[in-house]
Design a protein around this motif. Sequence first.
Motif, PDB file in Angstrom:
ATOM      1  N   UNK A 532     -34.904 -55.990 -56.576  1.00 22.92           N
ATOM      2  CA  UNK A 532     -34.761 -56.611 -55.260  1.00 22.92           C
ATOM      3  C   UNK A 532     -36.118 -56.720 -54.566  1.00 22.92           C
ATOM      4  N   UNK A 533     -37.011 -55.801 -54.887  1.00 21.72           N
ATOM      5  CA  UNK A 533     -38.361 -55.845 -54.336  1.00 21.72           C
ATOM      6  C   UNK A 533     -39.289 -56.776 -55.097  1.00 21.72           C
ATOM      7  N   UNK A 534     -38.762 -57.451 -56.127  1.00 27.21           N
ATOM      8  CA  UNK A 534     -39.552 -58.442 -56.858  1.00 27.21           C
ATOM      9  C   UNK A 534     -40.497 -57.870 -57.896  1.00 27.21           C
ATOM     10  N   UNK A 535     -40.204 -56.670 -58.410  1.00 27.12           N
ATOM     11  CA  UNK A 535     -41.122 -56.055 -59.369  1.00 27.12           C
ATOM     12  C   UNK A 535     -40.925 -56.592 -60.784  1.00 27.12           C
ATOM     13  N   UNK A 536     -42.048 -56.713 -61.469  1.00 27.23           N
ATOM     14  CA  UNK A 536     -42.083 -57.129 -62.865  1.00 27.23           C
ATOM     15  C   UNK A 536     -42.428 -55.918 -63.722  1.00 27.23           C
ATOM     16  N   UNK A 537     -42.237 -55.995 -65.038  1.00 29.19           N
ATOM     17  CA  UNK A 537     -42.533 -54.843 -65.894  1.00 29.19           C
ATOM     18  C   UNK A 537     -43.937 -54.274 -65.697  1.00 29.19           C
ATOM     19  N   UNK A 538     -44.915 -55.130 -65.467  1.00 31.53           N
ATOM     20  CA  UNK A 538     -46.302 -54.670 -65.332  1.00 31.53           C
ATOM     21  C   UNK A 538     -46.546 -53.873 -64.055  1.00 31.53           C
ATOM     22  N   UNK A 539     -45.602 -53.915 -63.110  1.00 34.35           N
ATOM     23  CA  UNK A 539     -45.759 -53.172 -61.856  1.00 34.35           C
ATOM     24  C   UNK A 539     -45.348 -51.708 -61.996  1.00 34.35           C
ATOM     25  N   UNK A 540     -44.709 -51.367 -63.109  1.00 35.07           N
ATOM     26  CA  UNK A 540     -44.097 -50.047 -63.271  1.00 35.07           C
ATOM     27  C   UNK A 540     -44.707 -49.275 -64.429  1.00 35.07           C
ATOM     28  N   UNK A 541     -44.869 -47.965 -64.244  1.00 35.04           N
ATOM     29  CA  UNK A 541     -45.381 -47.154 -65.350  1.00 35.04           C
ATOM     30  C   UNK A 541     -44.276 -46.823 -66.343  1.00 35.04           C
ATOM     31  N   UNK A 542     -43.005 -46.938 -65.929  1.00 34.97           N
ATOM     32  CA  UNK A 542     -41.891 -46.643 -66.838  1.00 34.97           C
ATOM     33  C   UNK A 542     -41.818 -47.600 -68.017  1.00 34.97           C
ATOM     34  N   UNK A 543     -42.490 -48.737 -67.913  1.00 32.78           N
ATOM     35  CA  UNK A 543     -42.434 -49.735 -68.985  1.00 32.78           C
ATOM     36  C   UNK A 543     -43.526 -49.510 -70.029  1.00 32.78           C
ATOM     37  N   UNK A 544     -44.396 -48.527 -69.794  1.00 33.05           N
ATOM     38  CA  UNK A 544     -45.466 -48.222 -70.745  1.00 33.05           C
ATOM     39  C   UNK A 544     -44.930 -47.357 -71.880  1.00 33.05           C
ATOM     40  N   UNK A 545     -45.591 -47.431 -73.033  1.00 32.11           N
ATOM     41  CA  UNK A 545     -45.198 -46.521 -74.105  1.00 32.11           C
ATOM     42  C   UNK A 545     -45.834 -45.156 -73.862  1.00 32.11           C
ATOM     43  N   UNK A 546     -45.465 -44.189 -74.679  1.00 30.36           N
ATOM     44  CA  UNK A 546     -45.862 -42.795 -74.451  1.00 30.36           C
ATOM     45  C   UNK A 546     -47.373 -42.627 -74.382  1.00 30.36           C
ATOM     46  N   UNK A 547     -48.090 -43.225 -75.321  1.00 35.36           N
ATOM     47  CA  UNK A 547     -49.542 -43.024 -75.372  1.00 35.36           C
ATOM     48  C   UNK A 547     -50.232 -43.572 -74.133  1.00 35.36           C
ATOM     49  N   UNK A 548     -49.732 -44.697 -73.614  1.00 37.69           N
ATOM     50  CA  UNK A 548     -50.345 -45.285 -72.419  1.00 37.69           C
ATOM     51  C   UNK A 548     -50.047 -44.458 -71.175  1.00 37.69           C
ATOM     52  N   UNK A 549     -48.842 -43.892 -71.107  1.00 39.70           N
ATOM     53  CA  UNK A 549     -48.517 -43.010 -69.986  1.00 39.70           C
ATOM     54  C   UNK A 549     -49.409 -41.772 -70.027  1.00 39.70           C
ATOM     55  N   UNK A 550     -49.563 -41.219 -71.213  1.00 42.67           N
ATOM     56  CA  UNK A 550     -50.404 -40.038 -71.395  1.00 42.67           C
ATOM     57  C   UNK A 550     -51.833 -40.322 -70.929  1.00 42.67           C
ATOM     58  N   UNK A 551     -52.343 -41.469 -71.324  1.00 36.09           N
ATOM     59  CA  UNK A 551     -53.701 -41.851 -70.940  1.00 36.09           C
ATOM     60  C   UNK A 551     -53.796 -42.085 -69.431  1.00 36.09           C
ATOM     61  N   UNK A 552     -52.774 -42.707 -68.855  1.00 33.50           N
ATOM     62  CA  UNK A 552     -52.752 -42.955 -67.411  1.00 33.50           C
ATOM     63  C   UNK A 552     -52.852 -41.646 -66.636  1.00 33.50           C
ATOM     64  N   UNK A 553     -52.059 -40.658 -67.034  1.00 40.30           N
ATOM     65  CA  UNK A 553     -52.057 -39.372 -66.337  1.00 40.30           C
ATOM     66  C   UNK A 553     -53.419 -38.676 -66.445  1.00 40.30           C
ATOM     67  N   UNK A 554     -54.018 -38.742 -67.619  1.00 39.41           N
ATOM     68  CA  UNK A 554     -55.320 -38.083 -67.813  1.00 39.41           C
ATOM     69  C   UNK A 554     -56.419 -38.795 -67.032  1.00 39.41           C
ATOM     70  N   UNK A 555     -56.388 -40.120 -67.050  1.00 36.67           N
ATOM     71  CA  UNK A 555     -57.406 -40.891 -66.324  1.00 36.67           C
ATOM     72  C   UNK A 555     -57.291 -40.710 -64.818  1.00 36.67           C
ATOM     73  N   UNK A 556     -56.072 -40.478 -64.337  1.00 34.22           N
ATOM     74  CA  UNK A 556     -55.861 -40.278 -62.901  1.00 34.22           C
ATOM     75  C   UNK A 556     -56.709 -39.110 -62.400  1.00 34.22           C
ATOM     76  N   UNK A 557     -56.765 -38.050 -63.156  1.00 33.95           N
ATOM     77  CA  UNK A 557     -57.516 -36.868 -62.723  1.00 33.95           C
ATOM     78  C   UNK A 557     -59.022 -37.101 -62.801  1.00 33.95           C
ATOM     79  N   UNK A 558     -59.429 -37.946 -63.727  1.00 33.67           N
ATOM     80  CA  UNK A 558     -60.855 -38.210 -63.892  1.00 33.67           C
ATOM     81  C   UNK A 558     -61.413 -39.084 -62.781  1.00 33.67           C
TER      82      UNK A 558
END
Length: 560
Positions: A532-558
């Motif tokens: 309803x808010x007009x979100x596409x897959x690229x707007x969400x982290x839930x659409x990433x595969x495991x390795x990309x989520x893992x990298x996202x979390x690590x990069x956040x701290x850096x």
Amino acid sequence: MNKKEVAKLLKNIGELLEIKGENEFKVRAYYNGVKIIENLDEDIITLVKEDRLKDMKGIGKALNDKISEYVNTGEIQYYNNLVNDTPKEIFEFLKIPGLGPKKIRDLHYNMGIKTLGELEYACVENKLLNYKGFGEKSQGKIMEGLKTLNKNKGKFLYSNAYDIAHNIMNEIKKLDAVKTMELSGTLRRKWEWISEIDIVICTENKKEFLNRIKELNFYSSFQEESDKISGMTNEGIMLNIYMASPDEYIYKLFETTGCNTHVNKIKSQVSQEMILNAGSEAEIYKSCGLEYIEPELREDEGEIEKSQNNKLPKLVTLKDIKGIFHVHTNYSDGINTIEEMASMAKAMGYFYIGIGDHSKSSFYARGLSESDVRKQLYEISLLNDSSKDMRIFKGIECNILEDGALDYDDSILELFDYVVASVHSGFSMSEEKMTDRIIKAMSNKYVTILGHPTGRLLLSRKPYKMDFEKIIKASVDYGVILEINGNPHRMDLDWKMIKEAKKYGAKFAINPDAHSIEGIYDTLFGLNMARKGGLEPSDLINTMDVSKVDMLFKNKRLRS
């Protein structure tokens, strides 16, 4: 005036005194007075006028004076003062069938539950089970009482209205006169709360359908029109059933789905004949030179103009969701084990799940101490070692304290893969202080997700005051993901806020905030808000595969 009115007033006084925590002998005197008055053989007014009420056993001077005051003046000042000194929410609690004054006192004063919505939410999350005197049986009775109370309020959570609607549709589809049917109106547009259920049915024999629908007893009362039956259901929600012939069905579905201004704008661009001849809703929009507009977007919020320019979002779907975060286990206030939650997520087709139990200052939810944290993280490591196709991310839902600090120090926070930071108390802060509080929390390099960002409880608690634009900008600056909490009592963020946050480039996570394996299904309600808010897959982290989520979390701290 009669003895029933007097007895009721004495009962009210006794209940308010008990809730207030007055001396039990004083409270009992009023309850005993109720029984005495109810069993009177003589007229109460006569007893007062002849000054004989005081001679009755169990009626002391205080009771006699108050009853006499009521008979002579129509009110009791003592009762009026009690009412004025009692929080108004208490009177809502007293309306719940089966919920007595003692438990109301515990709920309101000891547990800090101030509204009916908070009470229902506490029951859903099993928070009452942590307190003496509350078990599964009493919690279940409270939930039943709340359902009874909510019958006539006219507004229902989306999840409740959806269940009622589908139970009705399951019965309707058994009728031979019905060829097909679909939800319409605000349910199809996925509003957070619903006041009416709209269903469009396709039938070649309206008369037969009308006769059969009356036999199903959906309505407590109803009225008929040429192509519509409307009335109140037994659950207390308005139900509109639109009857359409096969030639009219698509048009009626289109007409009853969008908001009025959306529908009228489309009608103004195409002839009635073309709409009636359309074989699908997509054909209706195509005849106007438009892309198909999904039902959730039909709010006249610029979707028609975007469709004209081929700029409609390609909305995220359930198939796009690869994993979820922010689920609770029996380490805090959840029901199921880590392994059970992970197994359920796997069975639902997810590839990862993020545990997010409560942090240590959430004593009401059995928040995890530092030693509990280490024990849980060790268990997750063992489970991850034994499973190759389901990743369990190590997380926590950390309290944002009133000064913006978190309730673990960095030596604990660094142990997690991700951290959800949430406000769970101090809702009445000024807008400036709440905004500063949340932004300070997001500036912590270990904070990954801002949980239920506005703190709202649907139909119960308004969002706390904050400068949402500043919150959005800070989330983008610090790389903090905004949660779309799928709990049907929250559905937070609101879809309009999602649209606004997307403009700034914010990223989102659809989280069920599940406290049981069944609660994982609440991801669907979060998905409703995202679409309803007009979100596409690229707007969400839930659409990433495991390795990309893992990298996202690590990069956040850096980056912090």
